[in-house]
Scaffold this motif. Structure first.
Motif, short mmCIF file in Angstrom:
data_model
loop_
_atom_site.label_atom_id
_atom_site.label_comp_id
_atom_site.label_asym_id
_atom_site.label_seq_id
_atom_site.Cartn_x
_atom_site.Cartn_y
_atom_site.Cartn_z
N CYS A 65 15.62 49.08 26.47
CA CYS A 65 15.54 48.96 28.05
C CYS A 65 13.92 49.13 28.35
O CYS A 65 13.44 48.23 29.22
N ALA A 66 13.21 49.93 27.57
CA ALA A 66 12.04 50.26 27.93
C ALA A 66 10.91 48.84 27.57
O ALA A 66 9.90 48.60 28.36
N ALA A 67 11.39 48.13 26.29
CA ALA A 67 10.69 47.31 25.89
C ALA A 67 10.79 46.04 27.04
O ALA A 67 9.89 45.21 27.03
N TYR A 68 12.03 45.78 27.29
CA TYR A 68 12.43 44.75 28.40
C TYR A 68 11.66 44.92 29.45
O TYR A 68 11.03 44.14 30.21
N ALA A 69 11.53 46.28 29.97
CA ALA A 69 10.93 46.70 31.32
C ALA A 69 9.37 46.16 31.10
O ALA A 69 8.68 45.82 32.32
N GLU A 70 8.94 46.70 30.21
CA GLU A 70 7.21 46.26 29.92
C GLU A 70 7.10 44.73 29.86
O GLU A 70 6.08 44.27 30.43
N ALA A 71 7.93 44.15 29.06
CA ALA A 71 8.06 42.70 29.06
C ALA A 71 7.99 41.92 30.35
O ALA A 71 7.33 40.97 30.58
N VAL A 72 8.95 42.27 31.07
CA VAL A 72 9.33 41.63 32.24
C VAL A 72 8.09 41.71 33.37
O VAL A 72 7.83 40.92 34.24
N VAL A 73 7.74 42.89 33.31
CA VAL A 73 6.40 43.36 34.40
C VAL A 73 5.23 42.66 33.95
O VAL A 73 4.57 42.07 34.56
N GLU A 74 4.83 42.72 32.60
CA GLU A 74 3.35 42.19 32.07
C GLU A 74 3.53 40.59 31.85
O GLU A 74 2.38 40.18 31.80
N ASN A 75 4.61 40.16 31.36
CA ASN A 75 4.76 38.65 30.96
C ASN A 75 5.29 37.88 32.02
O ASN A 75 6.41 38.11 32.39
N PRO A 76 4.64 37.00 32.55
CA PRO A 76 5.07 36.18 33.68
C PRO A 76 6.14 35.14 33.26
O PRO A 76 6.92 34.74 34.08
N ASP A 77 6.18 35.05 32.05
CA ASP A 77 7.23 34.02 31.37
C ASP A 77 8.78 34.60 31.09
O ASP A 77 9.61 34.17 30.75
N VAL A 78 8.70 35.97 31.34
CA VAL A 78 9.98 36.81 30.92
C VAL A 78 11.04 36.79 32.09
O VAL A 78 10.24 37.51 33.13
N ALA A 79 12.14 36.07 32.16
CA ALA A 79 12.72 36.10 33.25
C ALA A 79 13.31 37.68 33.79
O ALA A 79 13.68 38.52 32.90
N PRO A 80 13.54 37.84 34.90
CA PRO A 80 14.03 39.02 35.56
C PRO A 80 15.74 39.11 35.22
O PRO A 80 16.17 40.18 35.87
N ASN A 81 16.46 38.23 34.85
CA ASN A 81 17.87 38.17 34.91
C ASN A 81 18.31 38.36 33.38
O ASN A 81 19.66 38.00 33.14
N LEU A 82 17.41 38.82 32.32
CA LEU A 82 17.99 38.96 30.89
C LEU A 82 18.76 40.20 30.68
O LEU A 82 19.32 40.20 29.73
N CYS A 83 18.85 41.08 31.56
CA CYS A 83 19.60 42.37 31.47
C CYS A 83 21.27 41.90 31.81
O CYS A 83 21.70 42.09 32.99
N VAL A 84 22.04 41.41 30.67
CA VAL A 84 23.19 41.12 30.85
C VAL A 84 24.09 42.22 31.37
O VAL A 84 25.06 41.77 32.28
#
Length: 268
Positions: A57-76
């Motif tokens: 979860c921490a890695a996804y949180a960082e990616a979705v905040v810092e990377n504009p290309d990471v979608a906010p709906n990836l947490c299934v």
């Protein structure tokens, strides 16, 4: 005695100096963490399942905040509720997430499926599958040692007395950990709105499949013939349902009526 005291003083002094150096370096070179990362992480389910494609979860949180290309709906596991919150925090648009649950594509219980031999090894599906494909006669079926149960981070699976895993539909998040752990590819994620499901994974021809398991799909095609919308095909001797067609067009599951083994059933 004097020597020992001097050694202690010297070592203590060295330790203090290095401590001060590390403290200064930590303050000098510390990187500021975007507070939005902590906000996103706080609302994630903390299952650490990796369904988002990131290592926790921490890695996804960082990616979705810092990377504009990471979608906010990836947490299934978080479904639409979490996707909307992540979208609000990050200022992104969240597409609708279709809820999924695990489907065990096997009904080869201990009273319906044959065994090739008696297995006495490690009670783990992956280990058992290394020995002639496992003890079950059907080499496509569930081995029943509960590897999927042990890896589920949400406690959504238990082993039934009949030798097959049971999915708790209320707890299952569709994270796919169980699906990835199964050496036989028996577990599949299906949408919660699916109308019908095929409780079999056998690719054997009808006569062989029926001999090995009385609950097997024999690939007879009667379900496909009785589907008015062409939502069912027979591929590799197994009935395969096109969920999208089934959900969008069908209101009455006529495909179930003619199945001679009961391998196709109402889903969810």
């Amino acid at each position: 005695m004097f020597t020992a005291i001097m050694v202690i003083i010297v070592l203590g002094g060295i330790g203090a100096v290095f401590g001060l150096i590390l403290a200064y370096a930590n303050k000098k070179f510390a990187m500021e963490v975007n507070p939005l990362i902590h906000e996103v992480e706080d609302i994630l389910p903390k299952g650490q399942c990796g369904a988002c494609g990131y290592a926790g979860c921490a890695a996804y949180a960082e990616a979705v905040v810092e990377n504009p290309d990471v979608a906010p709906n990836l947490c299934v596991p978080g479904k639409d509720a979490v996707a909307k919150l992540v979208a609000e925090i990050t200022g992104k648009a969240a597409e609708k997430v279709e809820p999924r649950i695990a489907h065990v594509r096997c009904k080869g219980t201990i009273d319906k499926a044959t065994l090739s031999y008696s297995y006495e090894g490690v009670k783990d599906c992956k280990a058992a599958s290394l020995v002639q494909g496992g003890p079950k006669g059907c080499k496509h079926g569930c081995l029943g040692f509960g590897t999927c149960v042990s890896v589920c981070p949400f406690g959504a699976m238990t082993m039934g007395e009949n030798g097959l895993p049971i999915v708790n539909k209320e707890k299952c998040t569709g994270c796919r950990k169980c699906e990835e752990s199964c050496p036989k590819n028996v577990i599949q994620m299906i949408g919660i709105n699916s109308h019908v499901k095929v409780d079999c994974n056998s690719k054997d021809k009808g006569a062989i499949a029926r001999k090995l398991c009385t609950a097997a799909c024999i690939g007879c095609g009667l379900c496909a013939k009785n589907c008015s919308y062409g939502a069912i095909e027979i591929k590799n001797n197994l009935a395969v349902v096109n969920t999208q067609i089934c959900v969008e067009k069908c209101s009455e599951a006529t495909c179930l009526a003619k199945c001679p083994t009961g391998a196709i059933k109402i889903a969810n």
